[in-house]
Design a protein around this motif. Structure first.
Motif, mmCIF file in Angstrom:
data_model
loop_
_atom_site.group_PDB
_atom_site.id
_atom_site.type_symbol
_atom_site.label_atom_id
_atom_site.label_comp_id
_atom_site.label_asym_id
_atom_site.label_seq_id
_atom_site.Cartn_x
_atom_site.Cartn_y
_atom_site.Cartn_z
ATOM 1 N N TYR A 1 -7.106 -13.070 17.914
ATOM 2 C CA TYR A 1 -8.072 -12.070 17.458
ATOM 3 C C TYR A 1 -7.369 -10.980 16.661
ATOM 4 O O TYR A 1 -7.870 -10.505 15.637
ATOM 5 N N LEU A 2 -6.192 -10.561 17.114
ATOM 6 C CA LEU A 2 -5.459 -9.499 16.419
ATOM 7 C C LEU A 2 -5.154 -9.907 14.979
ATOM 8 O O LEU A 2 -5.408 -9.130 14.048
ATOM 9 N N ILE A 3 -4.619 -11.107 14.787
ATOM 10 C CA ILE A 3 -4.254 -11.548 13.439
ATOM 11 C C ILE A 3 -5.480 -11.553 12.538
ATOM 12 O O ILE A 3 -5.460 -11.035 11.411
ATOM 13 N N ARG A 4 -6.569 -12.115 13.014
ATOM 14 C CA ARG A 4 -7.774 -12.233 12.182
ATOM 15 C C ARG A 4 -8.395 -10.871 11.902
ATOM 16 O O ARG A 4 -8.690 -10.526 10.754
ATOM 17 N N ALA A 5 -8.580 -10.077 12.946
ATOM 18 C CA ALA A 5 -9.262 -8.796 12.781
ATOM 19 C C ALA A 5 -8.397 -7.781 12.037
ATOM 20 O O ALA A 5 -8.902 -6.972 11.256
ATOM 21 N N PHE A 6 -7.097 -7.814 12.264
ATOM 22 C CA PHE A 6 -6.196 -6.865 11.608
ATOM 23 C C PHE A 6 -6.179 -7.108 10.096
ATOM 24 O O PHE A 6 -6.288 -6.169 9.302
ATOM 25 N N GLU A 7 -6.062 -8.371 9.712
ATOM 26 C CA GLU A 7 -6.026 -8.676 8.281
ATOM 27 C C GLU A 7 -7.361 -8.366 7.616
ATOM 28 O O GLU A 7 -7.412 -7.919 6.475
ATOM 29 N N GLN A 8 -8.447 -8.573 8.338
ATOM 30 C CA GLN A 8 -9.762 -8.239 7.793
ATOM 31 C C GLN A 8 -9.889 -6.735 7.570
ATOM 32 O O GLN A 8 -10.456 -6.290 6.571
ATOM 33 N N ARG A 9 -9.335 -5.946 8.475
ATOM 34 C CA ARG A 9 -9.447 -4.484 8.378
ATOM 35 C C ARG A 9 -8.475 -3.904 7.353
ATOM 36 O O ARG A 9 -8.836 -3.047 6.544
ATOM 37 N N PHE A 10 -7.208 -4.353 7.362
ATOM 38 C CA PHE A 10 -6.181 -3.711 6.559
ATOM 39 C C PHE A 10 -5.721 -4.548 5.362
ATOM 40 O O PHE A 10 -4.899 -4.097 4.569
ATOM 41 N N HIS A 11 -6.220 -5.775 5.259
ATOM 42 C CA HIS A 11 -5.836 -6.678 4.164
ATOM 43 C C HIS A 11 -4.338 -7.003 4.184
ATOM 44 O O HIS A 11 -3.760 -7.373 3.166
ATOM 45 N N LEU A 12 -3.729 -6.842 5.329
ATOM 46 C CA LEU A 12 -2.338 -7.204 5.572
ATOM 47 C C LEU A 12 -2.251 -7.761 6.985
ATOM 48 O O LEU A 12 -3.004 -7.346 7.868
ATOM 49 N N VAL B 1 -6.685 2.529 -13.192
ATOM 50 C CA VAL B 1 -6.831 1.955 -11.855
ATOM 51 C C VAL B 1 -6.565 3.016 -10.803
ATOM 52 O O VAL B 1 -5.761 3.931 -11.015
ATOM 53 N N LEU B 2 -7.253 2.894 -9.665
ATOM 54 C CA LEU B 2 -7.129 3.876 -8.589
ATOM 55 C C LEU B 2 -6.921 3.174 -7.261
ATOM 56 O O LEU B 2 -7.531 2.133 -6.998
ATOM 57 N N MET B 3 -6.071 3.741 -6.422
ATOM 58 C CA MET B 3 -5.838 3.237 -5.084
ATOM 59 C C MET B 3 -5.814 4.409 -4.115
ATOM 60 O O MET B 3 -4.974 5.303 -4.221
ATOM 61 N N ASN B 4 -6.756 4.419 -3.188
ATOM 62 C CA ASN B 4 -6.723 5.418 -2.132
ATOM 63 C C ASN B 4 -5.549 5.146 -1.198
ATOM 64 O O ASN B 4 -5.028 4.025 -1.151
ATOM 65 N N PRO B 5 -5.097 6.141 -0.452
ATOM 66 C CA PRO B 5 -4.004 5.900 0.494
ATOM 67 C C PRO B 5 -4.332 4.734 1.425
ATOM 68 O O PRO B 5 -5.429 4.649 1.974
ATOM 69 N N GLY B 6 -3.374 3.827 1.561
ATOM 70 C CA GLY B 6 -3.556 2.681 2.444
ATOM 71 C C GLY B 6 -4.218 1.481 1.808
ATOM 72 O O GLY B 6 -4.271 0.411 2.433
ATOM 73 N N ALA B 7 -4.724 1.609 0.576
ATOM 74 C CA ALA B 7 -5.383 0.475 -0.077
ATOM 75 C C ALA B 7 -4.339 -0.553 -0.520
ATOM 76 O O ALA B 7 -3.417 -0.234 -1.266
ATOM 77 N N VAL B 8 -4.515 -1.783 -0.077
ATOM 78 C CA VAL B 8 -3.576 -2.850 -0.420
ATOM 79 C C VAL B 8 -3.850 -3.316 -1.848
ATOM 80 O O VAL B 8 -4.996 -3.563 -2.227
ATOM 81 N N HIS B 9 -2.791 -3.453 -2.636
ATOM 82 C CA HIS B 9 -2.973 -3.789 -4.046
ATOM 83 C C HIS B 9 -1.705 -4.416 -4.596
ATOM 84 O O HIS B 9 -0.651 -4.413 -3.956
ATOM 85 N N ALA C 1 0.852 -1.188 0.000
ATOM 86 C CA ALA C 1 0.000 0.000 0.000
ATOM 87 C C ALA C 1 0.885 1.233 0.000
ATOM 88 O O ALA C 1 2.028 1.198 0.447
ATOM 89 N N HIS C 2 0.344 2.326 -0.525
ATOM 90 C CA HIS C 2 1.060 3.597 -0.543
ATOM 91 C C HIS C 2 0.426 4.568 0.450
ATOM 92 O O HIS C 2 -0.774 4.473 0.746
ATOM 93 N N SER D 1 -3.042 -7.468 -17.462
ATOM 94 C CA SER D 1 -2.415 -7.885 -16.210
ATOM 95 C C SER D 1 -3.496 -8.235 -15.208
ATOM 96 O O SER D 1 -4.674 -7.937 -15.397
ATOM 97 N N TRP D 2 -3.071 -8.863 -14.113
ATOM 98 C CA TRP D 2 -3.944 -9.072 -12.969
ATOM 99 C C TRP D 2 -3.849 -7.855 -12.066
ATOM 100 O O TRP D 2 -2.767 -7.324 -11.823
ATOM 101 N N TYR D 3 -4.984 -7.428 -11.557
ATOM 102 C CA TYR D 3 -5.050 -6.286 -10.649
ATOM 103 C C TYR D 3 -5.702 -6.761 -9.354
ATOM 104 O O TYR D 3 -6.893 -7.079 -9.317
ATOM 105 N N LEU D 4 -4.903 -6.846 -8.316
ATOM 106 C CA LEU D 4 -5.403 -7.197 -6.991
ATOM 107 C C LEU D 4 -5.661 -5.906 -6.228
ATOM 108 O O LEU D 4 -4.760 -5.072 -6.082
ATOM 109 N N HIS D 5 -6.895 -5.715 -5.774
ATOM 110 C CA HIS D 5 -7.228 -4.540 -4.972
ATOM 111 C C HIS D 5 -7.994 -5.025 -3.743
ATOM 112 O O HIS D 5 -9.163 -5.389 -3.820
ATOM 113 N N GLU D 6 -7.280 -5.091 -2.625
ATOM 114 C CA GLU D 6 -7.812 -5.600 -1.370
ATOM 115 C C GLU D 6 -8.435 -6.978 -1.582
ATOM 116 O O GLU D 6 -7.723 -7.935 -1.828
#
Length: 278
Positions: A211-222, A73-81, A42-43, A56-61
């Protein structure tokens, strides 16, 4: 003076354009992306680009999309791609990385809201032919030796006014952040230069490891570790743009050594720190 690394794009080497007199925008282009493989990243700024040839393949979250020439293609700040080649098919692209505070002022001018805070754009891609044409036109304008600073600045303003008028207005699907998960991310943001442990993050957020691992990845995709490395890469990018030594950047950002930074930087951005700084 402008830093226009490479002029015409004619190889698999990424080409970066930046000019300290226009600090709100940076450009990148590649003609043949078959050898470039990006990890999920993410940027810290708003990003917009286009496939200029091939597919190409485009992964966006949580989306994985097949995109082709003409797709913006567009990525908001923090969007994992990540964008990566399809098998061994050649493809090329142009990208812009734009300071979101500057873009927020453009949005305010377009909509007259009296609020210059950046508002995320909802679309993750666009097939609008005019937007694609003007995006590639802006890249040509920025690299043109025949245009002065004012002309390039105006070209950037015209294009991002068009982006806002074409794609702005809708509100992205709101996330449902957990305050404790947000606290975990804030802790990483504040301490990314240190050698963090999972226990440190869990204690700061008052969360169990599971809980942290599961919830964090769900929220930030990382995962928390991937988020930490990405934050360190963002720090290194900012320092390299100012000409800092790579070894100094590695130490400042919390990498074990320069080799560790090299591997992580190339895995995230498909370019070495030296190529990026050049």
């Amino acid at each position: 003076m402008a830093s226009e690394t490479g002029g015409p794009v004619n190889s698999t080497t990424p080409h970066f354009w930046r000019d300290p007199r226009l600090p709100f925008i940076e450009a990148r282009a590649i003609e043949d992306g078959r050898q470039l493989h990006y990890g999920r990243h993410a940027h810290a700024v708003f990003s917009i680009g286009a496939v200029t040839a091939g597919q190409s393949w485009y992964l966006h979250e949580d989306q994985r999309l097949r995109i082709a020439q003409g797709t913006v293609v567009l990525m908001n700040p923090g969007a994992v791609h990540a964008c990566n080649p399809i098998e061994d098919q050649p493809w090329s692209y142009v990208m812009f990385y734009v300071d979101d505070a500057w873009f927020g002022e453009v949005q305010e001018a377009c909509e007259g809201r009296g609020d210059s805070r950046f508002r995320p754009l909802a679309p993750v891609l666009s097939q609008a032919s005019g937007l694609f044409r003007d995006l590639t036109g802006l890249y040509a304008d920025l690299l043109s030796p025949d245009l002065d600073l004012l002309a390039k600045h105006e070209a950037a303003l015209r294009f991002f006014i068009q982006v806002q008028r074409t794609l702005g207005g809708a509100t992205p699907r709101p996330a449902r952040p957990s305050p404790r998960v947000e606290r975990a991310a804030a802790y990483i943001d504040a301490h990314y230069r240190s050698s963090l442990t999972l226990a440190d993050i869990c204690q700061a957020a008052n969360l169990s490891e599971g809980y942290l691992i599961r919830a964090f990845e769900q929220r930030f995709h990382l995962t928390p570790h991937a988020y930490l490395v990405n934050r360190r890469i963002q720090h290194v990018q900012a320092r390299l743009r100012k000409g800092a030594a790579i070894a100094d950047c590695a130490q400042e950002a919390g990498f074990a050594d320069q080799a560790h930074l090299q591997r992580a930087f190339k895995r995230h951005l498909a370019v070495t720190p030296g190529q990026y700084r050049a």
